[in-house]
Design a protein around this motif. Structure first.
Motif, short mmCIF file in Angstrom:
data_model
loop_
_atom_site.label_atom_id
_atom_site.label_comp_id
_atom_site.label_asym_id
_atom_site.label_seq_id
_atom_site.Cartn_x
_atom_site.Cartn_y
_atom_site.Cartn_z
N TRP A 60 -18.24 9.88 -4.25
CA TRP A 60 -17.32 10.16 -5.36
C TRP A 60 -16.39 8.98 -5.62
O TRP A 60 -16.08 8.67 -6.78
N SER A 61 -15.96 8.32 -4.56
CA SER A 61 -15.06 7.18 -4.75
C SER A 61 -15.78 6.06 -5.49
O SER A 61 -15.23 5.42 -6.39
N ARG A 62 -17.05 5.86 -5.08
CA ARG A 62 -17.82 4.82 -5.78
C ARG A 62 -18.07 5.22 -7.23
O ARG A 62 -17.98 4.40 -8.14
N MET A 63 -18.38 6.50 -7.42
CA MET A 63 -18.65 6.94 -8.80
C MET A 63 -17.42 6.80 -9.67
O MET A 63 -17.51 6.37 -10.81
N GLN A 64 -16.28 7.16 -9.11
CA GLN A 64 -15.06 7.06 -9.92
C GLN A 64 -14.77 5.60 -10.27
O GLN A 64 -14.44 5.28 -11.41
N PHE A 65 -14.94 4.73 -9.29
CA PHE A 65 -14.66 3.32 -9.57
C PHE A 65 -15.68 2.77 -10.56
O PHE A 65 -15.34 2.05 -11.50
N ALA A 66 -16.95 3.16 -10.35
CA ALA A 66 -17.99 2.67 -11.26
C ALA A 66 -17.74 3.18 -12.68
O ALA A 66 -17.83 2.41 -13.64
N MET A 67 -17.37 4.44 -12.78
CA MET A 67 -17.13 4.99 -14.12
C MET A 67 -15.97 4.26 -14.81
O MET A 67 -16.08 3.87 -15.98
N ASP A 97 -10.80 15.93 -3.80
CA ASP A 97 -9.72 15.26 -4.55
C ASP A 97 -10.31 14.30 -5.57
O ASP A 97 -9.95 14.30 -6.75
N VAL A 98 -11.19 13.44 -5.07
CA VAL A 98 -11.73 12.39 -5.93
C VAL A 98 -12.67 12.99 -6.98
O VAL A 98 -12.72 12.55 -8.12
N LYS A 99 -13.37 14.05 -6.56
CA LYS A 99 -14.27 14.72 -7.49
C LYS A 99 -13.48 15.25 -8.70
O LYS A 99 -13.90 15.08 -9.84
N ASN A 101 -8.01 4.65 -4.04
CA ASN A 101 -9.32 5.04 -3.50
C ASN A 101 -9.86 4.13 -2.40
O ASN A 101 -10.77 4.52 -1.69
N TRP A 102 -9.33 2.93 -2.31
CA TRP A 102 -9.85 1.99 -1.31
C TRP A 102 -8.70 1.47 -0.46
O TRP A 102 -8.45 0.27 -0.38
#
Lengths: 396, 510
Positions: free
Chosen positions: B7-14, B475-477, B80-81
C-alpha cells in the motif's frame, strides 16, 4: 562556529519559516470567510482574487518549511510525519483542495460548480490553520512515541521511530483512548491560530480591496475575531507559562541512551522566557505589533496598513514561541511515553557538514525575500476593485 | 493480501504518477510560451502576445494541480517512509530544502506576475517573469532529480555508526552526480517533447476544425522547433542513461531486456512477448517471438559490440567479466550485508560498555561490508529481481514512442518550413492523437526508473521493506483511496476545463 551554533542557527531558520508560514496563513484565514462575509458574487470574487494572488507563497512556504525541517532535523521529520500520520495527511488533503480551487472555481466545465470550490477554500481556510496550530501545540504538549535507532538492524521489525497510538495523529485531536487530557490544549492553540489567520485575512482584505462597503464588513468582523483570538491565545499562553516542560540536562548522560538526560521541569517555558531576554523581547514585540495592527485598524479611520503591523507581529510572535520551545536546553518535541526519546536540537539534527552546507544555501534567503518584496509590491500597487472583477483582465 | 509495503508503494506510485501528469506540461509549455512572448517583445506584434496568452491560460489550469501534488510527494517521504527519512535524511533532505528555497519561490513569485502582471509591470519585466517561471520549474526539476538520482546511485556519503545513519561527505558529489545530470537532461528534454506535442496536438485540432489557422500554424512552428531539437537530443541522453544504468544498476538493465543469461555480443530485443512464468535459473524461454538487433545491447551498454552484459542469473549467481573482475553472487552479498548489520549491533553494544577496542574492530568490519548493508535485509535472493514484464514493456513503449516523436517532429518541422502544413489533415489528426502518447511515454520512463530498481529504496543500502513507516496497512489503504478519489475528481474537472478553454480558443486584440 561549532556544532551547537549551527543547530541553533537552523532552529532559528525553521522557526522563522514557521513564523512566515503563520503570517501567510492570511490566505487561509481570508478564504475561511468567503461564505460568511462575501454576500454577493462580486464580493466573493474580490476575496478569492485578493488571496488568490498570494496563495502560492503560503503553499511554497509550507513546502520549504517541510524541506528545511527535513534537511536540518531529519529525526523530527521521520518521527512526527510517520507517527502523526493522519494529522499531517489531513493537512495535506485540505491544502490540495485549496490549490486547485482558485483556478477551477470560475472556469467553464469545472464539474463541481463554483460553490463547491468555495466550500473547498473554506475547508482549507478553517482546517488548515487549525490543524497546523494543533501540530505546533504538540511541541508543548508532547506526543507518545519511542525512538530506537538500534532497531535499524532488527530484521524482524526494523522500526526506528514508533508511535504509541494506533490512531496515528488523530489522538492529538481527539483526547480519548487513554491519551492524556493535555491533548485538548492542541485545540486551544489550533483555534488561536485559526482566528489569528482570519484576523490577518481581514486585515489583508482591508489593505488590498478597494470597496468601502465590503471593508466596512471586514472591520466589523475584525472585532469579533479579535476577541475570539485573544481568548484562545491567552489561555494557551498562560497554560504554557505555568506548564511543566521538558528540559535537557547536558551534564548527566542517560544510562540507557548515553545521551544527555531529559527530565521534566516545572515552569520550564516560563524559565526559558526569563533566561532568554532576547527571545522574550521578540515575542512581546510580536504580540504588541499584532495588537497594534488590529487596534489601529479598528480605531483609526481609514487605516489600512494593519496587515503589516500584525503580519510582522505574527512572524515575531511565532518565532519567539518556537525559539522558546527549542532553545535553552529544551526538548522541543517531547515524548510523553518515553521521555528519553524526546527530540532535542542536538539529538535530532543533521550532521555538522550538512548543516554547514545548508547554511551556505540559506544565505540566498534574503535575496529570495527581496524579489518577493518587489513582485508583491508590483502586484499590489493597484488595489482590487469590483470594476476590475467585472472587467476582462486576468482573474480567478 | 496486500501488505503495508504494497500500500505504501502504491500510494507513492499513485501520487508520483499523478504528479507527473502535470509537471511535464508545466516545464514544456513554459519554454514554448516564453519563446512566443519573446517573439512578441522583439517584433511588437500583438498576435504573438495573444498567442502566448492562450497557452498561458492552459498552463495555468495545469499548474495548480502539479503544485498541489508536489506538496504531498515531499511529505510522503516522512509520512510513509519514516525509516528511510531518518536513515538518509542527512543527505536526502538537503536537495528538497534547496528546491524550496531556490526554485519554488522563484516559480511562485513569477507565476503570479506572469498571470496578473500584464497591466502592472513593463513589457520587459513581464517577459522576464515568464522566463523565470519556467526557469524556476526547471531548477526545481534539477533538485528533485538530484534527490531521485541519489536513491538510485548513492554517492558522497558515509555511514556513521554513532548516529546510525548515512551522512553527507561531499555536497558536490551529491548535487552534481553523473546520475543526476543524466536524469535531469533526459527528463527535462522529455518535458519539452511533451509540451511540444501538446501544442502541435491542440493546434492540429484547430486546423481540423478550420479555426484560427494563423494561430495554429504559428504555434506549430515554434513547438515543432522545440520538439525537433528536444527529441534529437533525447537520443543522446537516452544513450547516456542506458550506460549509466549499466554501470550502476545492472539488474535494472537486465530486467528491462528480459536478459537472464548475459554474456558478450549481446543483442537488444526490439520487440517480443515476455514469458510471465519465467523464473531465474529455470529452463524456460524468457521471451517469445523476439525481434533482436544483433550486438546492440553490448554496444549500447559498453560502446563495444563484443562487450559483456550480465543477465539476471549472472547477477544472482555471481560472475567474472572478460576483464577478470569478479562480481559477488547475491548470496555472498546477503552474507556480507548480515556481517555489516551484525557489526553495527556489536559496535552499539561495545559503545554502551565503553569498550573501545571492540568498537574499533566492529567499525572496521562494518566499513568493509557497508556497500552491501541493504542485502542483509533480503531473505530470498529472487527478491532482488524486479518485475521483468513490466520493465520490459514499459521500456519498449518509451523507446518506440520516442522514435515516433522524432519522426513526427521531423515531418512537422519540414512541412512547416515549406508552408505545406495547413492542408495535411492526416497530419493534424496524428498530431492530435499523439497528445496521450506523450504522456504514456513519460509515465513509462518513470515506471522503468522506479520499478526497475526494486526492491531498493536506496540502491544496495536499504530495501523498501526496511524503509517504510510504522503504520497499519489499513491506514495507508484508506489514505490511498481518499487521494485516489480526490485525484480522479480533480483530473476529470481539469480535463473538462482544459477542453472548454481550448474550444473557446485564443482571443486576438488585432
Amino acid at each position: 562556529m561549532d556544532y551547537t551554533f549551527f543547530q541553533n542557527y537552523w532552529w532559528f531558520l525553521v522557526s522563522l519559516l514557521g513564523g512566515l508560514l503563520v503570517f501567510l496563513l492570511f490566505v487561509q484565514g481570508g478564504n475561511a470567510l468567503i461564505m460568511f462575509l462575501g454576500k454577493s458574487d462580486t464580493e466573493r470574487t474580490m476575496m478569492v482574487n485578493s488571496t488568490g494572488r498570494k496563495w502560492e507563497f503560503t503553499f511554497t512556504t509550507l513546502v520549504t518549511f517541510g524541506g528545511a525541517f527535513f534537511a536540518s532535523f531529519p529525526l523530527f521529520y521521520s518521527t512526527s510525519f510517520g507517527g502523526a500520520y493522519w494529522l499531517w495527511m489531513l493537512i495535506l488533503f485540505t491544502f490540495v483542495l485549496q490549490a486547485v480551487s482558485y483556478e477551477f472555481r470560475n472556469k467553464a466545465g469545472n464539474l463541481l460548480g463554483k460553490n463547491t470550490y468555495h466550500i473547498f477554500l473554506t475547508i482549507n481556510g478553517l482546517l488548515g490553520p487549525l490543524l497546523l496550530g494543533a501540530a505546533v501545540a504538540t511541541f508543548f504538549t508532547g506526543s507518545g512515541f519511542h525512538i530506537a535507532k538500534e532497531n535499524v538492524v532488527n530484521l524482524a521489525n526494523p522500526i526506528i521511530s514508533s508511535w504509541d497510538s494506533a490512531w496515528h495523529g488523530l489522538e492529538e485531536l481527539i483526547g480519548c483512548c487513554g491519551q492524556p487530557a493535555s491533548n485538548w490544549w492542541n485545540y486551544v492553540l489550533g483555534l488561536a491560530v485559526m482566528f489569528l489567520a482570519q484576523i490577518l485575512g481581514l486585515l489583508y482584505y482591508i489593505n488590498n480591496i478597494d470597496n468601502e462597503e465590503f471593508i466596512k464588513k471586514c472591520r466589523k468582523a475584525l472585532k469579533i475575531e479579535t476577541v475570539l483570538f485573544l481568548i484562545f491565545f491567552l489561555t494557551f499562553l498562560v497554560r504554557t507559562l505555568l506548564a511543566t516542560g521538558y528540559a535537557v540536562d547536558t551534564q548527566t548522560l542517560d544510562t540507557q541512551t548515553h545521551e544527555p538526560t531529559i527530565y521534566t521541569l516545572p515552569y520550564k517555558y516560563l524559565h526559558n522566557f526569563l533566561e532568554m531576554p532576547t527571545v522574550t523581547v521578540i515575542f512581546l514585540v510580536g504580540v504588541l505589533a499584532v495588537l497594534a495592527g488590529i487596534l489601529l485598524t479598528i480605531f483609526k479611520k481609514g487605516f489600512k496598513k494593519g496587515i503589516w503591523f500584525s503580519g510582522i507581529g505574527t512572524v515575531l510572535t511565532v518565532l519567539g514561541l518556537l525559539l522558546c520551545v527549542g532553545y535553552n536546553n529544551t526538548a522541543y518535541y517531547p515524548s510523553t511515553s518515553d521521555m528519553q526519546s524526546s527530540l532535542t536540537l542536538a539529538n535530532s539534527c543533521s550532521s555538522l557538514f550538512t548543516l554547514k552546507v545548508m547554511s551556505a544555501v540559506s544565505l540566498l534567503i534574503p535575496f529570495v525575500l527581496l524579489y518577493i518584496f518587489f513582485a508583491w509590491r508590483a502586484l499590489d500597487k493597484k488595489k482590487i476593485t469590483s470594476q476590475e472583477m467585472e472587467g476582462d483582465g486576468a482573474k480567478y | 493480501m496486500e501488505t503495508l509495503i504494497d500500500w505504501s508503494r502504491m500510494q507513492f506510485a499513485m501520487t508520483a504518477i499523478y504528479h507527473w501528469l502535470f509537471v511535464p506540461l508545466t516545464i514544456g509549455l513554459a519554454l514554448i510560451m516564453a519563446v512566443m512572448e519573446t517573439i512578441y517583445v522583439k517584433t511588437g506584434k500583438l498576435f504573438w502576445r495573444d498567442t502566448a496568452k492562450f497557452w498561458m491560460k492552459l498552463f495555468g489550469i495545469n499548474f495548480a494541480v502539479g503544485v498541489a501534488t508536489g506538496l504531498i510527494l515531499e511529505f510522503e517521504f516522512g509520512t510513509n517512509w519514516s525509516n528511510y527519512s531518518f536513515f538518509v535524511g542527512d543527505i536526502f533532505g538537503a536537495p528538497l530544502a534547496i528546491e524550496g528555497i531556490v526554485a519554488f519561490f522563484m516559480e511562485a513569485t513569477f507565476v503570479a506576475l506572469m498571470f496578473f502582471g500584464w497591466d502592472k509591470i513593463s513589457k520587459g519585466a513581464h517577459l522576464a517573469s515568464t522566463w523565470l517561471t519556467g526557469i524556476g520549474a526547471t531548477i526545481s526539476a534539477w533538485w528533485i532529480l538530484v534527490a531521485n538520482a541519489w536513491m538510485q546511485y548513492p554517492v558522497g556519503m558515509k555511514f556513521n555508526p554513532d548516529t546510525v545513519r548515512n551522512e553527507m561527505m561531499s555536497f558536490i558529489d551529491v548535487a552534481f552526480s553523473p546520475m543526476a545530470v543524466t536524469k535531469f537532461t533526459h527528463t527535462v528534454l522529455s518535458c519539452w517533447i511533451l509540451g511540444a506535442v501538446f501544442v502541435v496536438g491542440v493546434a492540429g485540432w484547430f486546423l481540423i476544425k478550420n479555426r484560427e489557422s494563423k494561430f495554429a500554424l504559428s504555434s506549430i512552428k515554434v513547438a515543432a522547433v522545440v520538439g525537433f531539437v528536444a527529441s534529437i537530443l533525447t537520443i543522446v541522453t537516452g544513450d547516456t542513461s542506458a550506460k549509466m544504468v549499466y554501470k550502476t544498476q545492472p539488474m535494472k538493465l537486465a530486467a528491462v531486456e528480459g536478459l537472464y543469461d548475459g554474456g558478450t555480443d549481446v543483442g537488444m530485443v526490439g520487440f517480443g512477448i515476455i514469458n510471465p512464468n519465467k523464473q531465474p535459473s529455470d529452463d524456460q524461454k524468457s521471451i517469445y517471438a523476439e525481434l533482436k538487433i544483433p550486438y546492440m545491447l553490448s554496444w549500447l551498454a559498453t560502446e563495444d559490440i563484443h562487450g559483456f552484459v550480465p543477465g539476471i542469473n549472472d547477477i544472482l549467481n555471481g560472475y567474472t567479466t572478460p576483464e577478470g573482475t569478479t562480481v559477488l553472487s547475491a548470496e555472498e552479498k546477503m552474507g556480507k550485508g548480515r556481517i555489516a548489520q551484525q557489526a553495527l549491533s556489536d559496535y552499539r553494544v561495545a559503545k554502551q560498555a565503553n569498550d573501545k577496542a571492540t568498537m574499533e574492530q566492529a567499525k572496521s568490519i562494518l566499513e568493509e561490508n557497508m556497500p552491501y548493508f541493504g542485502y542483509g535485509y533480503i531473505n530470498d535472493k529472487t527478491d532482488l529481481v524486479p518485475n521483468v514484464p513490466l520493465n520490459f514493456y514499459a521500456f519498449r513503449i518509451m523507446v518506440i514512442l520516442g522514435g515516433f516523436f522524432i519522426l513526427l517532429f521531423i515531418v512537422l518541422f519540414l512541412m512547416s518550413l515549406r508552408r505545406k502544413l495547413e492542408k495535411q489533415k492526416w497530419l493534424h489528426w496524428i498530431a492530435l492523437l499523439s497528445i496521450p502518447l506523450a504522456y504514456i511515454a513519460g509515465q513509462a520512463g518513470w515506471i522503468v526508473a522506479e520499478t526497475g530498481r526494486q526492491p531498493w529504496a536506496i540502491q544496495d543500502l536499504m530495501p523498501v521493506n526496511a524503509a517504510v513507516s510504522d503504520l497499519a496497512a489499513s491506514d495507508v489503504k484508506i489514505t490511498f483511496f481518499i487521494f485516489l478519489a480526490l485525484f480522479a475528481v480533480l483530473l476529470i474537472a481539469e480535463l473538462r476545463i482544459l477542453c472548454k478553454a481550448i474550444k473557446k480558443g485564443p482571443k486576438f486584440s488585432e
